[in-house]
Design a protein around this motif. Structure first.
Motif, PDB file in Angstrom:
ATOM      1  N   THR A   1      19.010 -70.377  15.463  1.00  0.00           N
ATOM      2  CA  THR A   1      17.487 -69.977  15.438  1.00  0.00           C
ATOM      3  C   THR A   1      16.993 -69.886  17.072  1.00  0.00           C
ATOM      4  N   ARG A   2      15.849 -69.400  17.177  1.00  0.00           N
ATOM      5  CA  ARG A   2      15.610 -69.109  18.515  1.00  0.00           C
ATOM      6  C   ARG A   2      15.638 -70.242  19.494  1.00  0.00           C
ATOM      7  N   GLY A   3      16.052 -70.367  20.658  1.00  0.00           N
ATOM      8  CA  GLY A   3      16.033 -71.443  21.723  1.00  0.00           C
ATOM      9  C   GLY A   3      17.283 -72.054  21.477  1.00  0.00           C
ATOM     10  N   GLN A   4      18.105 -71.836  20.488  1.00  0.00           N
ATOM     11  CA  GLN A   4      19.417 -72.696  20.379  1.00  0.00           C
ATOM     12  C   GLN A   4      20.336 -72.023  21.426  1.00  0.00           C
ATOM     13  N   GLN A   5      21.580 -72.895  21.465  1.00  0.00           N
ATOM     14  CA  GLN A   5      22.818 -72.273  22.287  1.00  0.00           C
ATOM     15  C   GLN A   5      24.171 -72.103  21.243  1.00  0.00           C
ATOM     16  N   VAL A   6      24.792 -70.946  21.724  1.00  0.00           N
ATOM     17  CA  VAL A   6      26.005 -70.782  20.896  1.00  0.00           C
ATOM     18  C   VAL A   6      27.176 -70.662  21.806  1.00  0.00           C
ATOM     19  N   THR A   7      28.357 -70.932  21.200  1.00  0.00           N
ATOM     20  CA  THR A   7      29.723 -70.709  21.653  1.00  0.00           C
ATOM     21  C   THR A   7      30.537 -69.992  20.853  1.00  0.00           C
ATOM     22  N   LEU A   8      31.199 -68.764  21.450  1.00  0.00           N
ATOM     23  CA  LEU A   8      32.095 -68.100  20.452  1.00  0.00           C
ATOM     24  C   LEU A   8      33.330 -68.013  21.163  1.00  0.00           C
ATOM     25  N   ARG A   9      34.228 -67.991  20.202  1.00  0.00           N
ATOM     26  CA  ARG A   9      35.587 -68.131  21.027  1.00  0.00           C
ATOM     27  C   ARG A   9      36.808 -67.054  20.758  1.00  0.00           C
ATOM     28  N   CYS A  10      37.593 -67.038  21.507  1.00  0.00           N
ATOM     29  CA  CYS A  10      38.590 -65.670  21.559  1.00  0.00           C
ATOM     30  C   CYS A  10      39.994 -66.176  22.122  1.00  0.00           C
ATOM     31  N   SER A  11      40.941 -65.658  21.216  1.00  0.00           N
ATOM     32  CA  SER A  11      42.306 -65.662  21.703  1.00  0.00           C
ATOM     33  C   SER A  11      42.935 -64.397  21.962  1.00  0.00           C
ATOM     34  N   PRO A  12      43.205 -64.151  22.963  1.00  0.00           N
ATOM     35  CA  PRO A  12      43.888 -62.560  23.184  1.00  0.00           C
ATOM     36  C   PRO A  12      45.382 -62.368  22.514  1.00  0.00           C
ATOM     37  N   LYS A  13      45.320 -61.179  22.375  1.00  0.00           N
ATOM     38  CA  LYS A  13      46.703 -60.778  21.865  1.00  0.00           C
ATOM     39  C   LYS A  13      47.945 -61.257  22.544  1.00  0.00           C
ATOM     40  N   SER A  14      48.945 -61.522  21.949  1.00  0.00           N
ATOM     41  CA  SER A  14      50.161 -62.171  22.535  1.00  0.00           C
ATOM     42  C   SER A  14      50.531 -61.346  23.988  1.00  0.00           C
ATOM     43  N   GLY A  15      50.683 -61.865  25.131  1.00  0.00           N
ATOM     44  CA  GLY A  15      51.246 -61.150  26.235  1.00  0.00           C
ATOM     45  C   GLY A  15      49.968 -60.663  27.043  1.00  0.00           C
ATOM     46  N   HIS A  16      49.077 -60.721  26.628  1.00  0.00           N
ATOM     47  CA  HIS A  16      47.629 -60.122  27.423  1.00  0.00           C
ATOM     48  C   HIS A  16      47.208 -61.235  28.117  1.00  0.00           C
ATOM     49  N   ASP A  17      46.528 -61.112  29.238  1.00  0.00           N
ATOM     50  CA  ASP A  17      45.981 -62.462  30.211  1.00  0.00           C
ATOM     51  C   ASP A  17      44.404 -62.019  30.209  1.00  0.00           C
ATOM     52  N   THR A  18      43.849 -60.950  30.204  1.00  0.00           N
ATOM     53  CA  THR A  18      42.674 -60.629  30.549  1.00  0.00           C
ATOM     54  C   THR A  18      41.857 -60.234  29.181  1.00  0.00           C
ATOM     55  N   VAL A  19      40.570 -60.706  29.243  1.00  0.00           N
ATOM     56  CA  VAL A  19      39.718 -60.852  28.146  1.00  0.00           C
ATOM     57  C   VAL A  19      38.149 -60.373  28.366  1.00  0.00           C
ATOM     58  N   SER A  20      37.913 -59.622  27.916  1.00  0.00           N
ATOM     59  CA  SER A  20      36.444 -58.856  27.992  1.00  0.00           C
ATOM     60  C   SER A  20      35.736 -58.863  26.729  1.00  0.00           C
ATOM     61  N   TRP A  21      34.509 -59.246  27.067  1.00  0.00           N
ATOM     62  CA  TRP A  21      33.382 -59.786  25.947  1.00  0.00           C
ATOM     63  C   TRP A  21      32.629 -58.246  25.953  1.00  0.00           C
ATOM     64  N   TYR A  22      32.074 -57.915  24.736  1.00  0.00           N
ATOM     65  CA  TYR A  22      31.216 -56.846  24.658  1.00  0.00           C
ATOM     66  C   TYR A  22      30.199 -57.479  23.483  1.00  0.00           C
ATOM     67  N   GLN A  23      28.803 -56.746  23.667  1.00  0.00           N
ATOM     68  CA  GLN A  23      28.000 -56.934  22.282  1.00  0.00           C
ATOM     69  C   GLN A  23      27.610 -55.590  21.732  1.00  0.00           C
ATOM     70  N   GLN A  24      27.662 -55.804  20.617  1.00  0.00           N
ATOM     71  CA  GLN A  24      27.449 -54.528  19.734  1.00  0.00           C
ATOM     72  C   GLN A  24      26.263 -54.604  18.727  1.00  0.00           C
ATOM     73  N   ALA A  25      25.170 -53.892  19.150  1.00  0.00           N
ATOM     74  CA  ALA A  25      23.881 -54.040  18.206  1.00  0.00           C
ATOM     75  C   ALA A  25      24.293 -53.090  17.271  1.00  0.00           C
ATOM     76  N   LEU A  26      23.423 -53.282  16.148  1.00  0.00           N
ATOM     77  CA  LEU A  26      23.767 -52.372  14.698  1.00  0.00           C
ATOM     78  C   LEU A  26      23.572 -50.958  15.318  1.00  0.00           C
ATOM     79  N   GLY A  27      24.393 -50.303  14.841  1.00  0.00           N
ATOM     80  CA  GLY A  27      24.414 -48.770  15.168  1.00  0.00           C
ATOM     81  C   GLY A  27      24.508 -48.316  16.439  1.00  0.00           C
ATOM     82  N   GLN A  28      25.084 -49.043  17.213  1.00  0.00           N
ATOM     83  CA  GLN A  28      25.260 -48.783  18.647  1.00  0.00           C
ATOM     84  C   GLN A  28      26.616 -48.920  19.076  1.00  0.00           C
TER      85      GLN A  28
END
Lengths: 113, 113
Positions: free
Chosen positions: A14-41
């Motif tokens: 809900t609005r005002g709350q906080q969220v944490t999302l998690r990611c594990s990279p592909k084996s052998g990778h050391d760099t992580v990038s985050w992207y936001q994808q809105a619907l239809g974009q």
């Protein structure tokens, strides 16, 4: 060879709350990038982590923050959620910070009510 | 900053026909151009990429061409199959600099059996 994994797959907040999302990279990778994808974009770059530091940042407010751990996994945190934060959040990993050949995870679908 | 335009937004072809998706970019310093395929409920999957030192690259039924002078690049899919139906994204970046991948808005390809 495990690909990029993300958790959770879906999340409702809900609005005002906080969220944490998690990611594990592909084996052998050391760099992580985050992207936001809105619907239809296309995905929009949020930030990149390499050597446990934020190396680059897109046009997103400070409510968006992140972290990278010594095992190269990463978290995306969003504070004070707005309705407009509803989107698919994608994590991509690569070998090194030069942005080439990024492999994406399945994403976390966030819905803010 | 970089701006990537992608056309068409939707494309319908008969099975067996060819499909062409075109993108233009604004930053003449961009030198890395990947294409991603995104199926429903999944993250983008890298299908082919091209660097600015080559004009064309092929991988089975998929080819990408690059015109640096005109700053545009295209994805060509031959002998289309129903499983090619998905949303396709082009992207551009300067991999030798500090700029992230900038994506087009996507093309929804439907292959009609």
């Amino acid at each position: 060879d495990a690909g990029v994994t993300q958790s959770p797959t879906h999340l409702i907040k809900t609005r005002g709350q906080q969220v944490t999302l998690r990611c594990s990279p592909k084996s052998g990778h050391d760099t992580v990038s985050w992207y936001q994808q809105a619907l239809g974009q296309g995905p929009q770059f949020i930030f990149q982590y390499y050597e446990e530091e934020e190396r680059q940042r897109g046009n997103f407010p400070d409510r968006f923050s992140g972290h990278q751990f010594p095992n190269y996994s990463s978290e995306l945190n969003v504070n004070a959620l707005l309705l407009g934060d509803s989107a698919l959040y994608l994590c991509a990993s690569s070998s090194g910070p030069t942005q080439e050949t990024q492999y994406f995870g399945p994403g976390t679908r966030l819905l803010v009510l | 900053g970089e701006n990537v335009e992608q056309h068409p937004s939707t494309l319908s072809v008969q099975e067996g026909d060819s499909a062409v998706i075109k993108c233009t970019y604004s930053d003449s310093a961009s030198n890395y151009f990947p294409w991603y395929k995104q199926e429903l409920g999944k993250g983008p999957q890298l299908i082919i990429d091209i660097r600015s030192n080559v004009g064309e690259k092929k991988d089975q039924r998929i080819a990408v061409t690059l015109n640096k002078t005109a700053k545009h690049f295209s994805l060509h899919i031959t002998e289309t199959q129903p499983e090619d139906s998905a949303v396709y994204f082009c992207a551009a970046s300067r991999n030798s600099g500090n700029t992230p991948l900038v994506f087009g808005k996507g093309t929804r390809l439907s292959v009609i059996a």
